[in-house]
Design an enzyme around this catalytic site. Structure first.
Site: not given
Ligand SMILES: *Cc1c(COP(=O)(O)O)cnc(C)c1O
Length: 375
Positions: A113, A187, A211
Site C-alpha cells: 500500500w 494511511d 475494513k
Molecule cells: C484497502 C486499502 C486501501 C484501498 O482502499 P480502496 O477503498 O480500495 O481504495 C488503501 N490503503 C490500505 C492500507 C488498505 O488496506
C-alpha cells in the site's frame, strides 16, 4: 443461527448486531426517540433534518471514539484509500513548497500500500523514498533513526498497517524529534479504531471504511485545521479538503447509506467499551493466532515480531501443495475467505474489530486439527 466466521481483508465482516439493526430500520428509520419517519435512510435527502441528525451523531461518536482533538476536522469523502493517494498530494504537497514551486513528499515503504501511494503521488509532486523494507521482502519496518528525510518535504507518508504484508507500526514516529519539519500523513485504512491514535504526531490520517468501520463507499479523513487551504490549483473542488470541510462533508452528495452504517458501527464500538477495550481484545486475538502459528512446525509467518499486524495475519503452510485442501476444509468448518492476497499467496486471516475471539479460537482449532491430520 450461527453465522460463519468471515476473515476477508475487506470489505470485511460486520457486527451481526449492526446488520440486524440496519435490517430493522431499512424501510422506516426511527429517530433517537424511536419515532419512525416513513423513509429508509437511502431515500432521505442529505439536506434533510433526519439525515443531518444521523451525520452529526456519526461524526460526534467517531470524534469521541478516536479522541480526535477539536483542532482537527473529520471529513467523510468518496473514492476510497486509492483516491486519497492522489487527493493527499493534491492538497498537501505544496504546504512547504516555494511560491509556485513543486512540492516534495517523503515516503517510507513498508509494503504494497505504501508503494502504491508513492507511485501515485509522483504524478503531483516530487517524491523521495526515505526508507524501504523491500530488500527484506517487507518483513520488517526500517528503524526511524535510519530514515533519510528530506529538508523540504511537506509531509512524510506512512501506511501504518500494511493490509497485504501484515505489518503494523506499533508506535508512530515523532518527526520533530527526527529533525524534520514535515507533517506526518498516515494511511490507517486497515487498523483505524482498533487502537488509539497519537494525534500529537499526526497532520492527516485517512482510511477507507470497508475494513474496520463499515461498508465500502465512504472514506474517512481526519486533518488538522491549519493544513486546509493549500490545495494545488488543479485539485478538483470535490476533493479539496477545505471545500469539503467548509461544507460539513456535503459539498456534493455524500455516501449517505455508508455513513449511516459506519455510524451504527460507532454506536456498537461504544457499547463494546470503545477503542481501548477493542485494543485489548485485538491484542488477545492476535496473540492467540501468532502463538498457534509459531508453536507449529506446519505454519509460518515471516514478519518480524515487533512489526506484526494485529489486524491482518498472513501465514503459509510449509507444504503449499496442501493449500487447496486447507481452504476447502476451512470453508466446510465455517471459516471463510482465508486465501492470501494474490501477490503473496498462502493464507491471510483478517481479524478486525468485528471478528470475535470465538472466531480466532475456531480458526486455531481448525489449524491444529488440519496439522494433526495432514502433518
Ligand atoms: C484497502 C486499502 C486501501 C484501498 O482502499 P480502496 O477503498 O480500495 O481504495 C488503501 N490503503 C490500505 C492500507 C488498505 O488496506
Amino acid at each position: 443461527m450461527q453465522r460463519p466466521y468471515n476473515f476477508s481483508a475487506g470489505p470485511a465482516t460486520m457486527p451481526a448486531e449492526v446488520l440486524a439493526q440496519a435490517a430493522d430500520e431499512m424501510l422506516d428509520w426511527p429517530d433517537a426517540s424511536g419515532k419512525r419517519c416513513g423513509m429508509g435512510v437511502m431515500e432521505m435527502s442529505h439536506r434533510g433534518k433526519e439525515f443531518q441528525s444521523i451525520y452529526d451523531r456519526t461524526e460526534a461518536d467517531l470524534r469521541e471514539l478516536l479522541a480526535v482533538p477539536a483542532n482537527f476536522k473529520i471529513l467523510f469523502m468518496q473514492g476510497g484509500g486509492l483516491a486519497e493517494n492522489a487527493i493527499v498530494p493534491l492538497n498537501l504537497s505544496a504546504l512547504r513548497a516555494a511560491q509556485g514551486g513543486q512540492g516534495h513528499v517523503d515516503f517510507v515503504l513498508t509494503g504494497s500500500w505504501s508503494e502504491k501511494s508513492h507511485k501515485e503521488a509522483g504524478k503531483y509532486c516530487q517524491t523521495a523514498v526515505a526508507a524501504s523494507g523491500k530488500a527484506d521482502g517487507f518483513t520488517a519496518i526500517p528503524a526511524a533513526s535510519s530514515w533519510q528525510l528530506s529538508d523540504q518535504a511537506s509531509y512524510v507518508h506512512l501506511c501504518t498497517n500494511e493490509t497485504i504484508n501484515g505489518i503494523e507500526f506499533q508506535t508512530l514516529p515523532d518527526l520533530k524529534a527526527l529533525g524534520s519539519k514535515a507533517e506526518l500523513v498516515i494511511d490507517f485504512s486497515s487498523h483505524v479504531a482498533s487502537r488509539p491514535v497519537d494525534w500529537s504526531k499526526v497532520g492527516l490520517a485517512f482510511g477507507g471504511a470497508q475494513k474496520n468501520l463499515g461498508p465500502a463507499g465512504v472514506t474517512l479523513v481526519v486533518v488538522r485545521e491549519d493544513l486546509l487551504g493549500h490545495a494545488l490549483p488543479v485539485c478538483p473542488s470535490a476533493f479539496d479538503y477545505k471545500t469539503v470541510a467548509d461544507n460539513g462533508s456535503m459539498y456534493n452528495t455524500p455516501p449517505t447509506y455508508s455513513i449511516y452504517m459506519a455510524g451504527l458501527v460507532f454506536q456498537w464500538l461504544k457499547r463494546q467499551g470503545g477503542v481501548a477495550a477493542m485494543e485489548a481484545r485485538n491484542i488477545a486475538k492476535a496473540e492467540l493466532l501468532y502463538e498457534a502459528i509459531d508453536a507449529s512446525g506446519f505454519y509460518i509467518n515471516g514478519v518480524a515480531r515487533n512489526a506484526r499486524s494485529r489486524m491482518n495475519i498472513p501465514f503459509f503452510l510449509r507444504n503449499e501443495t496442501l493449500n487447496d485442501a486447507f481452504l476447502a476444509g476451512a470453508k466446510a468448518a465455517g471459516l471463510l475467505q482465508l486465501k492470501g492476497h494474490k501477490s503473496v499467496g498462502g493464507m491471510r486471516a483478517s481479524i478486525y474489530n468485528a471478528m470475535p475471539l470465538g472466531g480466532v479460537q475456531a480458526l486455531v482449532a481448525y489449524m491444529r486439527e488440519f496439522e494433526r491430520t495432514h502433518g
